[in-house]
Design an enzyme around this catalytic site. Structure first.
Site, PDB file in Angstrom:
ATOM      1  CE  LYS A   1       1.599 -13.749  69.147  1.00 13.18           C
ATOM      2  NZ  LYS A   1       1.888 -14.856  70.079  1.00 13.18           N
TER       3      LYS A   1
ATOM      4  CE  LYS B   1       2.352 -22.606  69.440  1.00  6.09           C
ATOM      5  NZ  LYS B   1       2.866 -21.280  69.084  1.00  6.09           N
TER       6      LYS B   1
ATOM      7  CG  ASP C   1       6.262 -20.626  69.406  1.00  8.95           C
ATOM      8  OD1 ASP C   1       7.247 -20.280  70.082  1.00  8.95           O
ATOM      9  OD2 ASP C   1       5.168 -20.027  69.416  1.00  8.95           O
TER      10      ASP C   1
ATOM     11  CD  GLU D   1       6.877 -17.835  67.301  1.00 13.81           C
ATOM     12  OE1 GLU D   1       6.596 -18.224  66.138  1.00 13.81           O
ATOM     13  OE2 GLU D   1       6.020 -17.431  68.106  1.00 13.81           O
TER      14      GLU D   1
ATOM     15  CG  ASP E   1       5.337 -14.468  70.310  1.00 14.28           C
ATOM     16  OD1 ASP E   1       4.855 -13.421  70.764  1.00 14.28           O
ATOM     17  OD2 ASP E   1       4.616 -15.451  70.035  1.00 14.28           O
TER      18      ASP E   1
HETATM   19 MG    MG Z   1       4.933 -17.774  69.757  1.00 14.42          MG
END
Ligand code: MG
Length: 371
Positions: free
Chosen positions: A265, A165, A194, A218, A241
């Site tokens: 997801k 991240k 991400d 991402e 995402d």
């Molecule tokens: Mg993500």
């Protein structure tokens, strides 16, 4: 077969340690999960779980799920849980939008369909065998040294794919951090950076054109349009995402040329039915996909891994396991578990996970008649 009752549990899932993303502006200490059981006149209960990652990660929150179920459940009593497309149409008519409210219902109906047909979900979702799926870690944002320490811990548990991240710090710090982490990967490892929408398009273009790394990036920015703008100006493959909610969003993402891959997801898109539609679109157009859930226990993880396992290997990237971050296991060791960097979905009929009712206690709401 008819739905005779829908029982709902609120389950608090504390994390092992605070988790930070998007430059540390989003911090999470526990998750608010909703477990759900559908009872039928055929005495075949089905289970589902819906769990947003806190209140700030997506436009979704735990109490919203339970409020929405209070609207959906009366419309579903007496309906056939095996008619999954009809169940989804009823839910969309009764409560437009709010996909995160619907996923536990949809997953529980898939669980019942599996039990009635005697087949595991990975098979109903199109798989020929229970393929093992590689797992990927999720590395909380921090200094390069702190993140390297988390990667080392994940590596010791068998993880070879890491989601680091980043974003939210200075341009210089992000450039430095991305290149240090990318260079630290072993030959058989991969990393995705991400950003969790922390960059403006200008910062994204600056950082990504300065780094040496050519790993996946991402959700660099907040919106789909901003991400598409960035994707056309950088060399790294882009994964999307948070900005994808509906099937239509995915079609727009494709038309804009905004990504080479997506996260699929179930809780974000409304359950396994919608996630399968999106997975199938992704296979058709050549996207690579991480298939996992937004959050939750090993119950939610298992539903997502059934879909991941049934996805062609060329389109399937590693899957993250939410339950790996939890200090509490309400399904007592059942469902998918990381073994040396891989998970295999259960081959019992249906979902293959039944929560321990001694652990989850009495439901917080019951619609219709519980078993
Ligand atoms: Mg993500």
């Amino acid at each position: 077969m008819k739905i005779s009752g829908i029982s709902v549990w609120q389950i608090t899932l504390p994390l092992h340690e605070p988790y930070r993303l998007s430059g540390g502006r989003l911090v999470f200490e526990s998750l608010d999960s909703t477990f759900l059981r559908i009872d039928t006149d055929a005495r075949l209960p089905g289970w589902g779980e819906a769990c947003p990652w806190g209140n700030t990660y997506l436009p979704a929150h735990g109490p919203g799920i339970r409020a929405g179920l209070g609207i959906l459940a009366p419309a579903l009593l007496g309906r056939d849980p095996l008619g999954l497309d009809t169940i989804n149409r009823i839910m969309d008519l009764t409560l437009p939008g709010h996909p995160y409210v619907k996923s536990a219902i949809d997953i529980a109906c898939w669980d019942i369909l599996g039990q009635v047909s005697g087949l595991p979900l990975w098979q109903l979702l199109g798989g020929e065998q229970a393929d093992a799926v590689a797992v990927n870690s999720s590395i909380s944002t921090g200094t390069p040294d702190a993140m390297l320490a988390l990667i080392a811990t994940a590596r010791a548990k068998g993880y070879k794919v890491h989601s680091a991240k980043v974003g939210g710090s200075s341009v210089t710090r992000d450039i430095e951090r991305i290149d240090i982490l990318s260079a630290s990967m072993l030959p058989d490892e991969k990393v995705t950076f991400d950003v969790n929408r922390a960059w403006t398009p200008g910062v994204a273009v600056q950082v990504l054109n300065a780094v040496q790394a050519r790993d996946w990036i991402e959700q660099p920015c907040e919106t789909l349009d901003q991400c598409a703008h960035v994707a056309s100006r950088v060399s790294q493959p882009i994964m999307l995402d948070e900005c994808l909610q509906s099937v239509q969003d995915h079609l727009t993402a494709w038309k804009l040329g905004s990504c080479e891959g997506i996260k699929v997801k179930p809780n974000r898109v409304g359950g396994l039915t919608r996630a399968k539609q999106i997975r199938d679109l992704g296979v058709s157009i050549g996207w690579q996909m991480h298939i996992e859930d937004v959050g939750g226990s090993a119950l939610a993880d298992t539903a997502a891994i059934h879909l991941a396992s049934s996805t062609p290997e060329a389109n399937r990237l590693a899957s993250w396991l939410s339950h790996d971050h939890l200090a509490y296991d309400p399904v007592a060791g059942k469902g998918v578990r990381n073994v040396g960097g891989f998970v295999v979905p259960p081959s019992a009929p249906g979902l293959g996970v039944v929560p321990d009712q001694n652990l989850i206690g009495e439901p917080t709401a019951v619609y219709g008649h519980a078993r």
